[in-house]
Design a protein around this motif. Structure first.
Motif, mmCIF file in Angstrom:
data_model
loop_
_atom_site.group_PDB
_atom_site.id
_atom_site.type_symbol
_atom_site.label_atom_id
_atom_site.label_comp_id
_atom_site.label_asym_id
_atom_site.label_seq_id
_atom_site.Cartn_x
_atom_site.Cartn_y
_atom_site.Cartn_z
ATOM 1 N N ALA A 147 8.876 -28.786 6.972
ATOM 2 C CA ALA A 147 9.132 -29.924 5.756
ATOM 3 C C ALA A 147 9.981 -31.159 6.202
ATOM 4 C CB ALA A 147 10.154 -28.878 4.790
ATOM 5 N N TRP A 148 10.605 -30.966 7.217
ATOM 6 C CA TRP A 148 11.435 -31.994 7.952
ATOM 7 C C TRP A 148 10.210 -33.150 8.502
ATOM 8 C CZ3 TRP A 148 16.025 -29.933 11.239
ATOM 9 C CH2 TRP A 148 16.712 -29.175 10.312
ATOM 10 N N ALA A 149 9.332 -32.567 9.044
ATOM 11 C CA ALA A 149 8.254 -33.258 9.656
ATOM 12 C C ALA A 149 7.594 -34.044 8.658
ATOM 13 C CB ALA A 149 7.457 -32.448 10.711
ATOM 14 N N GLU A 150 7.305 -33.315 7.554
ATOM 15 C CA GLU A 150 6.397 -33.795 6.525
ATOM 16 C C GLU A 150 7.067 -34.875 5.603
ATOM 17 O OE1 GLU A 150 3.296 -34.536 3.892
ATOM 18 O OE2 GLU A 150 3.183 -33.265 5.938
ATOM 19 N N ALA A 151 8.611 -34.663 5.652
ATOM 20 C CA ALA A 151 9.327 -35.679 4.993
ATOM 21 C C ALA A 151 9.388 -36.995 5.753
ATOM 22 C CB ALA A 151 10.761 -35.216 4.811
ATOM 23 N N TYR A 152 9.444 -37.052 7.176
ATOM 24 C CA TYR A 152 9.188 -38.096 8.088
ATOM 25 C C TYR A 152 8.009 -38.888 7.888
ATOM 26 C CZ TYR A 152 13.548 -37.827 10.797
ATOM 27 O OH TYR A 152 14.724 -37.940 11.498
ATOM 28 N N LYS A 153 6.787 -37.837 7.772
ATOM 29 C CA LYS A 153 5.518 -38.441 7.545
ATOM 30 C C LYS A 153 5.340 -39.475 6.444
ATOM 31 C CE LYS A 153 0.789 -37.364 7.630
ATOM 32 N NZ LYS A 153 -0.076 -36.100 7.747
ATOM 33 N N LEU A 167 27.228 -31.107 14.674
ATOM 34 C CA LEU A 167 25.850 -30.925 14.616
ATOM 35 C C LEU A 167 25.397 -30.305 13.305
ATOM 36 C CD1 LEU A 167 24.931 -30.003 18.260
ATOM 37 C CD2 LEU A 167 25.036 -32.257 17.175
ATOM 38 N N ILE A 168 24.429 -30.261 12.581
ATOM 39 C CA ILE A 168 23.800 -29.523 11.696
ATOM 40 C C ILE A 168 23.662 -28.272 11.913
ATOM 41 C CG2 ILE A 168 21.876 -29.276 9.959
ATOM 42 C CD1 ILE A 168 21.442 -32.319 10.476
ATOM 43 N N THR A 169 24.013 -27.038 11.467
ATOM 44 C CA THR A 169 23.708 -25.854 11.479
ATOM 45 C C THR A 169 22.796 -25.141 10.243
ATOM 46 O OG1 THR A 169 26.237 -25.893 12.357
ATOM 47 C CG2 THR A 169 24.860 -23.792 11.796
ATOM 48 N N GLN A 207 19.664 -37.367 8.625
ATOM 49 C CA GLN A 207 20.825 -36.586 8.860
ATOM 50 C C GLN A 207 21.619 -36.027 7.741
ATOM 51 O OE1 GLN A 207 24.672 -37.043 11.659
ATOM 52 N NE2 GLN A 207 22.735 -37.671 12.732
ATOM 53 N N GLN A 208 21.914 -37.064 6.857
ATOM 54 C CA GLN A 208 22.813 -36.663 5.505
ATOM 55 C C GLN A 208 21.998 -35.959 4.697
ATOM 56 O OE1 GLN A 208 25.855 -37.129 5.333
ATOM 57 N NE2 GLN A 208 25.770 -36.187 3.309
ATOM 58 N N ALA A 209 20.712 -36.138 4.501
ATOM 59 C CA ALA A 209 20.189 -35.432 3.661
ATOM 60 C C ALA A 209 19.727 -33.854 4.168
ATOM 61 C CB ALA A 209 18.588 -36.107 3.384
ATOM 62 N N VAL A 210 19.350 -33.897 5.487
ATOM 63 C CA VAL A 210 19.110 -32.580 6.224
ATOM 64 C C VAL A 210 20.432 -31.572 5.996
ATOM 65 C CG1 VAL A 210 18.697 -31.435 8.204
ATOM 66 C CG2 VAL A 210 17.066 -33.164 7.315
ATOM 67 N N ARG A 211 21.473 -32.229 6.388
ATOM 68 C CA ARG A 211 22.909 -31.780 6.273
ATOM 69 C C ARG A 211 22.990 -30.913 4.857
ATOM 70 N NH1 ARG A 211 26.908 -31.650 9.846
ATOM 71 N NH2 ARG A 211 26.137 -33.648 10.840
ATOM 72 N N GLN A 212 23.107 -31.974 3.848
ATOM 73 C CA GLN A 212 23.161 -31.282 2.658
ATOM 74 C C GLN A 212 22.398 -30.071 2.285
ATOM 75 O OE1 GLN A 212 23.120 -34.437 -0.459
ATOM 76 N NE2 GLN A 212 23.641 -33.059 -2.057
ATOM 77 N N THR A 239 21.040 -28.012 4.239
ATOM 78 C CA THR A 239 21.291 -26.804 5.416
ATOM 79 C C THR A 239 22.360 -26.106 4.579
ATOM 80 O OG1 THR A 239 22.447 -28.207 6.667
ATOM 81 C CG2 THR A 239 20.099 -27.501 7.101
ATOM 82 N N MET A 240 23.169 -26.722 3.916
ATOM 83 C CA MET A 240 24.248 -26.122 3.235
ATOM 84 C C MET A 240 23.702 -25.103 1.984
ATOM 85 S SD MET A 240 26.899 -29.280 3.165
ATOM 86 C CE MET A 240 28.181 -28.325 2.154
ATOM 87 N N TYR A 241 22.908 -25.470 1.339
ATOM 88 C CA TYR A 241 22.288 -24.844 0.218
ATOM 89 C C TYR A 241 21.560 -23.718 0.781
ATOM 90 C CZ TYR A 241 23.015 -28.586 -3.033
ATOM 91 O OH TYR A 241 23.674 -29.137 -4.253
ATOM 92 N N GLU A 242 20.841 -23.967 2.135
ATOM 93 C CA GLU A 242 20.159 -22.949 2.689
ATOM 94 C C GLU A 242 21.177 -21.906 3.198
ATOM 95 O OE1 GLU A 242 16.309 -23.687 5.763
ATOM 96 O OE2 GLU A 242 18.478 -24.227 6.544
#
Length: 384
Positions: free
Chosen positions: A82-88, A160-162, A346-351, A353-356
């Motif tokens: 999903a991260w790769a697709e968002a970059y694309k 780092l993002i966890t 980085q900010q979007a993914v960090r947020q 992963t908190m839900y995750e």
């Protein structure tokens, strides 16, 4: 201090690398990682380019990190598609990225190898070197997958993002024999396991428990066929081969556990596991003929029995699989750390992963309510 980036592991002495390995973890050992390179299991064909980092103090190796430049997300088991697709979608390149992991192996282990007593110093050098290499290669991100808990805690402190996920591990609570383990389960689950084991026996299937000394070249050729057949039948990519299996067995004979299933003088299934000083790791399974419950016997019950006989503490049978719960495996938290170069992502993914993390915690709690152990037994053991 001297930092080196290695394009193949043979550029560092096997003994020096292994001196940094804890618990004799087979996947982190030089022999295992080098065998992947020797037999083409990593490289351009599969998008895993070795970029191992080493730290020397004079001539002494005091730090190391298994590290790869990646052009896909295959064989990682921490899914970032999903991260790769968002970059694309935003016309950005997600690949290359950099990954500290054991290829095709979702097992816990060191990712930041350091001489005892110098961990903090070495960890900082490895992290800085990884981020510098990411800048040089214009990589989108750096990922540390399935690190030890002590390493994960240090990575957390570096902001780092966890990410969290769940696997199912078996714990050895001091059993003397397999029946002792069965006695801790509810009567229904105990009966089910006995029935599954009996079905394999009644089908006339004989199991051979082998290590690197006793397994023959023919056994490894046969197992390699099972492995390839399984991947191809499920539209997967078989990255390992007979040459790899043979080399690892020759160099790590005591850490290999190969279960081969025979019927009417013909071998028709196999399961491959590896062991450290304290853990057993289930890795691969393949067959050419289906027998009821044979997968459970070869991949789980034989492994549990082996752990009891050899007093291993934990059995990690691989990623995913809620069917493992009914067979005594407990939901266990796994973690990974991530750095993204793009500040916005980085900010979007960090947020995210908190839900995750909350979702994984809720999932594990739900699973824990359906464990097969007798009431209070597991709570009492974990409390101790």
């Amino acid at each position: 201090m001297q930092i080196q980036i290695l394009s193949n592991l043979d550029q560092v002495a096997c003994s020096a690398w292994n001196a940094l390995v804890q618990d004799n973890n087979p996947f982190v050992r030089h022999e295992f990682l080098a065998a992947l390179e020797h037999h083409g299991c990593v490289g351009k064909n599969f998008g895993w380019l070795p970029r191992h980092i080493t730290v020397y103090d004079g001539t002494e190796l005091i730090g190391a990190m298994p590290f790869y430049e990646k052009y896909n997300s295959y064989g990682e088991f921490v899914f970032d598609h999903a991260w790769a697709e968002a970059y694309k979608r935003h016309h950005l390149d997600y690949y290359p990225k950099l990954v500290s992991a054991i290829p095709y192996t979702p097992a816990s282990g060191q990712r930041l190898l350091a001489k005892l007593g110098r961990e903090t110093e070495v960890y900082a050098l490895l992290l800085a070197s990884a981020l510098q290499l990411a800048e040089t290669l214009q990589a989108s991100s750096v990922h540390w997958l399935f690190p030890l808990s002590t390493e994960q805690e240090w990575l957390n402190q570096q902001q780092l993002i966890t990410r969290h996920d769940c696997q199912f591990h078996w714990r050895n609570f001091g059993y003397s024999q397999f029946d002792d383990f069965l006695e801790t389960l509810s009567s229904k689950k105990r009966k089910n396991i006995k029935q599954e084991r009996r079905k394999v026996q009644e089908a006339g299937v004989k199991l051979r428990v082998l290590d690197g000394y006793s397994a023959t070249a023919a056994d490894w050729e046969r197992f390699a066929f099972f492995y390839q057949h399984t991947f191809e039948s499920k539209w997967g990519v078989p990255t390992l081969n007979a040459g790899f299996f043979k080399e690892v067995a020759a160099h790590l004979p005591e850490q290999v556990l190969l279960i081969m299933a025979d019927r009417d003088q013909e071998c028709m299934a196999g399961s491959l596991m590896f062991r450290s000083d304290t853990r057993l790791y289930g890795r691969h399974w393949g067959c050419t003929e289906y027998f009821d419950s044979l997968h459970f016997e070869a991949c789980y019950y034989q492994g549990i029995d082996y752990c009891i006989r050899h007093r291993l503490q934990v059995f990690e049978p691989g990623a995913q699989g809620e069917h493992k719960v009914a067979r005594g495996f407990i939901p266990t938290l796994t973690r990974s750390s991530h750095w993204l170069a793009h500040a916005g992502f980085q900010q979007a993914v960090r947020q995210h992963t908190m839900y995750e993390q909350r979702s994984v915690a809720e999932y594990m709690q739900t699973i824990a309510e359906h464990l097969p152990y007798r009431d209070t037994f597991l709570a009492e053991q974990l409390k101790e």
